[in-house]
Enzyme design. Structure first.
Site: not given
Length: 541
Positions: A296, A365, A419
């Protein structure tokens, strides 16, 4: 006639003492029992503790004269549970202690206190429908598992350490997630763990071997069936996607240095150096590697706006090698090498680059971390100095929904997860097309050497089992791994380890029951529990 083997006061006496607790004593007992329950999860996995702590929860409701007292007991139990499960959140506030340390006491208490409201409401609802005998354990399981489902959905949801994860260790037990998912297992766990001791505590007269066996069977039979299913399922052979060789890089960049401008070039060069070596430390310049995977936000800048970085990547990527990396980007994306518009939205993304460092695919995301990546009520809270923990002022923007799949040369349809997006059962696959691999990039360096990274990894593994799809996980720091559709870890790098993983890619399997039905499995379990509770209540048992 069954032989008498114990005095009933041994258990019923404990039950009586717990049910008569009031005020701060009741809250303390609830808090301690809830806190001990946290031992059930990674990395300790002492889930048998729930055979002792969850009966305490039931007995606390027994001793509550009304729903208000039940709410207080349930909240206190939940506060202990979440406080000790989530204490690691405080580590994130110490990364930049000069800015955020003052918020640490609030973070480690207010979040558990808020999440405990779900358990308090569940206990209050259970008290309304409470009954005598084992039927009340079904009521307990129904209300608390519904509360856990709501916890995973309300206000973006935070389904960390659902009770059902206690039934996902060891590996054979983990296979039951393919049938019921984490929420369905939560309902099962909330019955099987308290039921034996509650049944014995209700027993009148001397405890006999027959009574003990009958009580133990309430847990032993369902858990035994789940274990048998898991052992059978793990006999299946595992195939691999042909002509794919992955290299995952875990640089373990200290979180304190991650976003300091003076370290940007060193961090980028470190990723390059690790990429060009195999796990034995030998330089091989990525020969034979088809897909290079970085974690990430691997580059602490906006790579599509950094022509020098793109040129370096084009020089080190051999023909036929694709880079898959966590990256920050602006949307709308400017042309590579040009600056973004001042008002462009920042996105936490997965970026796919070909051998010429040209973008092939992106994923942005959609499940943002409150106060980590966005600030609720930002306009108001920013005035009192509250900002997100991650780099830069202002909140990240939300990507496109439903979550799209990425088309990556050489890989099956790829579903990106950034994540903690890997935490959400039943909400991983959002479109009609089924993925062939889950690509999870993360950075658990925020949470130090706490239980957080271990719990995060374990819960991510469950998504692979639920969906029947392999998981490829790249962490800046944490646990990087390749996990097959049965939750087996084929390769991994541990916390605080710098290095690489070279691995083949397991093939996905036919979608298991949970992948097809989703949380309807929870609905079916709750319907069965409700029917059982009604019949037992009607029969006075």
């Amino acid at each position: 006639m069954d032989a008498t083997i114990a005095n009933p006061r041994a258990i019923s006496g404990i039950r009586s003492r717990i049910t008569t607790l009031r005020g701060w004593r009741q809250m303390l007992a609830a808090f301690v029992a809830g806190g001990l329950s946290a031992l059930s999860f990674a990395p300790i996995f002492a889930f048998p503790i729930l055979f002792l702590t969850l009966p305490v929860f039931v007995w606390l409701i027994d001793g509550s004269a009304n729903w208000r007292r039940a709410f207080t007991a349930g909240w206190a139990f939940g506060f202990g549970y979440f406080f000790f499960n989530l204490f690691w959140i405080g580590e994130a506030f110490l990364v930049e202690a000069d800015k955020f340390a003052w918020l640490l006491p609030f973070a480690v208490t207010l979040l558990p206190a808020g999440l405990a409201l779900f358990w308090g409401l569940a206990a209050a609802a259970a008290r309304v429908f409470w009954c005598e005998g084992i039927g009340r354990v079904f009521v307990f399981a129904i209300t608390l598992s519904l509360a856990e489902w709501l916890r995973g959905h309300i206000l973006t949801g935070f389904p960390w350490d659902l009770v059902g994860y206690a039934l996902t260790y060891p590996l054979p037990l983990m296979q039951s997630a393919a049938l019921f998912g984490a929420y369905g297992l939560t309902a099962i766990a909330l019955f099987v763990f308290p039921a034996p001791l509650v049944a014995l505590g209700d027993s009148r007269g001397p405890l006999s071997l027959r009574k003990i066996v009958d009580a133990a069977a309430l847990a032993a039979v369902p858990i035994g069936l789940l274990l048998a299913y898991g052992l059978w399922r793990l006999e299946a052979p595992q195939a691999f996607v042909p002509d794919v060789k992955l290299r995952i890089v875990q640089p373990s960049v200290p979180q304190r240095e991650k976003w300091m401008s003076e370290f940007q070039r060193r961090i980028f060069d470190d990723h390059i150096a690790l990429s060009l070596e195999n796990p034995a430390g030998e330089k091989d310049s990525l020969q034979g590697i088809t897909h290079l995977i970085w974690p990430e936000a691997a580059m602490p800048f906006f790579p599509l706006e950094a022509p020098v970085a793109l040129d370096i990547l084009a020089n080190i990527l051999p023909p036929g090698t694709t880079l898959i990396t966590g990256a920050l980007r602006h949307d709308p994306s400017p042309a590579p090498g040009t600056a973004a518009a001042p008002d462009a939205r920042a996105l936490n993304s997965i970026l796919v680059l070909n051998e010429r460092a040209e973008p092939l695919a992106t994923y942005d995301k959609i499940n943002l971390v409150p106060f980590g990546e966005y600030v609720p009520l930002e306009a108001a809270l920013s005035k009192v100095g509250i900002q997100k923990l991650t780099h830069g002022r202002g909140s990240f923007a939300v990507g496109r929904e439903p979550r799209p799949l990425m088309t990556i040369p050489g890989l099956p349809p790829t579903l990106g997860l950034v994540c903690y997006e890997a935490l959400f059962p039943g909400n991983i696959v959002q479109g009609s097309q089924r993925p062939g691999v889950l690509m999870n990039v993360t950075n658990d360096g925020w949470f130090g050497e706490s239980t957080g990274p271990y719990q995060h990894f374990h819960q991510s593994r469950i998504r692979a089992v639920e969906e029947g799809v392999p998981l490829v996980r790249a962490a800046n720091n944490g646990i990087s791994s390749v996990v097959d559709p049965y939750g087996r870890t084929l390769q991994s790098l541990g916390l605080n380890v710098r290095g690489q993983i070279d691995s083949a890619l397991p093939e996905a399997i036919s979608p298991p029951l949970y992948a097809r039905l989703g949380d309807w499995t929870l609905a079916l379990i709750l319907a069965a529990f409700a029917s059982a509770a009604f019949r037992l209540r009607k029969n006075g048992r």
